[in-house]
Write an enzyme that holds these catalytic residues in place. Sequence first.
Site, PDB file in Angstrom:
ATOM      1  N   HIS A 308       1.024  -1.228  -0.067  1.00  0.00           N
ATOM      2  CA  HIS A 308      -0.123   0.087  -0.005  1.00  0.00           C
ATOM      3  C   HIS A 308       0.824   1.219  -0.054  1.00  0.00           C
ATOM      4  O   HIS A 308       2.091   1.172   0.700  1.00  0.00           O
ATOM      5  CB  HIS A 308      -0.901   0.010   1.219  1.00  0.00           C
ATOM      6  CG  HIS A 308      -2.204   1.045   0.902  1.00  0.00           C
ATOM      7  ND1 HIS A 308      -1.930   2.446   1.325  1.00  0.00           N
ATOM      8  CD2 HIS A 308      -3.361   0.598   0.703  1.00  0.00           C
ATOM      9  CE1 HIS A 308      -3.184   2.804   1.002  1.00  0.00           C
ATOM     10  NE2 HIS A 308      -3.958   2.200   0.713  1.00  0.00           N
ATOM     11  N   ASP A 365      -7.778  -5.266   0.245  1.00  0.00           N
ATOM     12  CA  ASP A 365      -8.492  -6.267  -0.639  1.00  0.00           C
ATOM     13  C   ASP A 365      -7.879  -7.920  -0.523  1.00  0.00           C
ATOM     14  O   ASP A 365      -8.591  -8.566  -0.933  1.00  0.00           O
ATOM     15  CB  ASP A 365      -7.904  -5.687  -2.169  1.00  0.00           C
ATOM     16  CG  ASP A 365      -8.576  -4.539  -2.542  1.00  0.00           C
ATOM     17  OD1 ASP A 365      -9.822  -4.322  -2.298  1.00  0.00           O
ATOM     18  OD2 ASP A 365      -7.805  -3.783  -3.167  1.00  0.00           O
TER      19      ASP A 365
HETATM   20  N1  ACO Z   1       3.810  -7.756  -4.836  1.00  0.00           N
HETATM   21  C1  ACO Z   1       5.188  -7.851  -4.939  1.00  0.00           C
HETATM   22  N2  ACO Z   1       5.907  -6.795  -5.084  1.00  0.00           N
HETATM   23  C2  ACO Z   1       5.529  -5.581  -4.660  1.00  0.00           C
HETATM   24  C3  ACO Z   1       4.095  -5.354  -4.407  1.00  0.00           C
HETATM   25  C4  ACO Z   1       3.414  -6.692  -4.431  1.00  0.00           C
HETATM   26  N3  ACO Z   1       1.938  -6.893  -4.263  1.00  0.00           N
HETATM   27  N4  ACO Z   1       3.853  -4.274  -4.029  1.00  0.00           N
HETATM   28  C5  ACO Z   1       4.927  -3.573  -4.099  1.00  0.00           C
HETATM   29  N5  ACO Z   1       6.116  -4.434  -4.514  1.00  0.00           N
HETATM   30  C6  ACO Z   1       7.473  -3.945  -4.566  1.00  0.00           C
HETATM   31  C7  ACO Z   1       7.709  -3.399  -6.053  1.00  0.00           C
HETATM   32  O1  ACO Z   1       7.968  -4.486  -7.075  1.00  0.00           O
HETATM   33  C8  ACO Z   1       8.823  -2.432  -5.677  1.00  0.00           C
HETATM   34  O2  ACO Z   1      10.085  -3.164  -5.548  1.00  0.00           O
HETATM   35  P1  ACO Z   1      11.354  -2.703  -5.869  1.00  0.00           P
HETATM   36  O3  ACO Z   1      11.614  -1.540  -4.945  1.00  0.00           O
HETATM   37  O4  ACO Z   1      12.266  -3.807  -5.786  1.00  0.00           O
HETATM   38  O5  ACO Z   1      11.293  -2.128  -7.314  1.00  0.00           O
HETATM   39  C9  ACO Z   1       8.583  -1.830  -3.967  1.00  0.00           C
HETATM   40  O6  ACO Z   1       7.657  -3.022  -3.861  1.00  0.00           O
HETATM   41  C10 ACO Z   1       7.625  -0.527  -4.158  1.00  0.00           C
HETATM   42  O7  ACO Z   1       6.504  -0.913  -4.895  1.00  0.00           O
HETATM   43  P2  ACO Z   1       5.758   0.420  -5.636  1.00  0.00           P
HETATM   44  O8  ACO Z   1       4.783  -0.080  -6.855  1.00  0.00           O
HETATM   45  O9  ACO Z   1       6.804   1.590  -5.918  1.00  0.00           O
HETATM   46  O10 ACO Z   1       4.855   1.032  -4.254  1.00  0.00           O
HETATM   47  P3  ACO Z   1       3.801   2.015  -4.516  1.00  0.00           P
HETATM   48  O11 ACO Z   1       3.654   2.553  -3.081  1.00  0.00           O
HETATM   49  O12 ACO Z   1       3.841   2.960  -5.436  1.00  0.00           O
HETATM   50  O13 ACO Z   1       2.429   1.031  -4.741  1.00  0.00           O
HETATM   51  C11 ACO Z   1       0.656  -0.466  -4.532  1.00  0.00           C
HETATM   52  C12 ACO Z   1       1.372   0.611  -3.876  1.00  0.00           C
HETATM   53  C13 ACO Z   1       0.291   0.036  -6.106  1.00  0.00           C
HETATM   54  C14 ACO Z   1      -0.582  -0.708  -3.978  1.00  0.00           C
HETATM   55  C15 ACO Z   1       1.419  -1.792  -4.779  1.00  0.00           C
HETATM   56  O14 ACO Z   1       1.849  -2.129  -3.456  1.00  0.00           O
HETATM   57  C16 ACO Z   1       0.815  -2.908  -5.454  1.00  0.00           C
HETATM   58  O15 ACO Z   1       0.724  -3.005  -6.887  1.00  0.00           O
HETATM   59  N6  ACO Z   1       0.220  -3.796  -4.698  1.00  0.00           N
HETATM   60  C17 ACO Z   1      -0.582  -4.853  -5.535  1.00  0.00           C
HETATM   61  C18 ACO Z   1      -2.237  -4.216  -5.957  1.00  0.00           C
HETATM   62  C19 ACO Z   1      -2.952  -3.993  -4.814  1.00  0.00           C
HETATM   63  O16 ACO Z   1      -3.111  -4.663  -4.092  1.00  0.00           O
HETATM   64  N7  ACO Z   1      -3.591  -2.676  -4.813  1.00  0.00           N
HETATM   65  C20 ACO Z   1      -4.448  -2.430  -3.733  1.00  0.00           C
HETATM   66  C21 ACO Z   1      -4.146  -1.374  -3.089  1.00  0.00           C
HETATM   67  S1  ACO Z   1      -5.327  -0.761  -1.710  1.00  0.00           S
HETATM   68  C22 ACO Z   1      -6.475  -0.040  -2.710  1.00  0.00           C
HETATM   69  O17 ACO Z   1      -6.216   0.774  -3.683  1.00  0.00           O
HETATM   70  C23 ACO Z   1      -7.719  -0.081  -1.964  1.00  0.00           C
END
Ligand code: ACO
Length: 430
Positions: A308, A365
């Site tokens: 998140h 979620d």
């Molecule tokens: N699985 C694996 N790796 C992940 C995940 C995940 N679910 N989430 C983040 N990471 C990793 C990224 O690959 C990145 O790694 P790196 O630093 O080696 O490149 C690091 O963690 C940071 O990730 P970002 O995408 O830059 O973080 P951001 O804060 O921008 O994204 C987000 C947050 C979009 C929610 C992300 O965690 C994600 O895609 N999660 C899965 C989708 C999800 O569950 N979304 C619901 C969010 S809650 C809502 O909106 C109601």
Amino acid sequence: MTVSLKAELHVDGKVFELPVVQGTEGERAVDTRNLRSQTGLITLDPGFANTGACRSAITFIDGERGILRYRGIPIEELAEHSNFLEVAHLLIYGYLPTEQTLERFSQSVRLHTMLHEDFKRFYGALPKDAHPMAACSAAVGALATFYPDCLDPRDPRQVEISVHRLLAKLPTMAAYAYKHSIGQPFMYPDNRRSYVENFLYMLFGTPCEEYVVEPVVAKAIDLLFILHADHEQNCSTSTVRLVGSSMVNLFACISAGINALWGPRHGGANQEVIHMLVAIRDEGMTARQFVERAKSKDDTSRLMGFGHRVYRNYDPRARVIKKACHDVLGRLGVHSKLLEIAVELEEIALSDEYFIERKLYPNVDFYSGIIYNAIGIPATMFTPMFAIGRLPGWLAHWIEMHADEDFKIGRPRQIYDGATLTHYHEAERH
Ligand code: ACO
């Protein structure tokens, strides 16, 4: 909000002072609104990860400590004692209603649940396999064509009627979208039922037989709606604010919010979680194998329902939902292989260095889809359910924005990084 400290910015041998503002929970921000006029500089913050776009008194989140409060009240207490319409009132009007006020509010919402009969033709024109989020967004946008006398964002009475219409009609619209997709007749709302029961009735009832809503199911959906009701400046809420800042009508803004919520990185993740769990189950993969895939840079899979932007700790909503998930499935006598896989994925991820290092925890979620699934709600309807839950938050933010003394059209700047002056006859062609 208080202004006490100043921050100093040193650029080109000059020192500029910027005010530091502080919120009621001690959060601080450098106020950069005059930065460009004073220094010629702007701030660059992709994804707005460090940008406060507004002041807001609706929801407080402390992502490090896993705290979420609506109007100061902890989410855990609202989940235990309140109900969705009361929470909607709290968010929109700013205070908890008395019993009488709540009854008046519920009555008014009930009054507006029916859709104009022409909506039947509207849905009839959509393909059967249309995603219900597209149908909901289109239907909400179309409300502006049915109520042209209620479109002025500066008229409080018009706004109030539109707010009640949206709260009342979105469940009907979502249910119609589902009925259209399975070829069953639309069910008119039955206003003797509660908000959630009415929605379930329109979703699962048919004109052929009596539909009795299981209280445990209605309670679970009401809880999920409460937990989704607001989350301050998330992608869809910021969309509602940005679109609204152009002074367009409320229906257009909520329609845009629904579209933003649809994306798999936002509200669409609840549907993706179920797809992920089903794939693990059906492809005979182990939870550990999937976690390895989610970690791999060569694989685009992510562990959906994990991570998140704001929470760097366990999402407090996920904690409540996880408990509800075990309770509801237990009471319905459902044995879910998907829940078993989810619990295993969580255990593996929470002790894995990759997830620990990046502070990735289950979000709202991760378990919600398993409850919906056990209740018989199809995966395509998960995100519309999220939209119904999130609607009071969008409405509260839209109203707050219009009342804000700092209100102005949203218009970010950019750092231009393209070609320098290129005359037409010198430009390369491909
Ligand atoms: N699985 C694996 N790796 C992940 C995940 C995940 N679910 N989430 C983040 N990471 C990793 C990224 O690959 C990145 O790694 P790196 O630093 O080696 O490149 C690091 O963690 C940071 O990730 P970002 O995408 O830059 O973080 P951001 O804060 O921008 O994204 C987000 C947050 C979009 C929610 C992300 O965690 C994600 O895609 N999660 C899965 C989708 C999800 O569950 N979304 C619901 C969010 S809650 C809502 O909106 C109601």
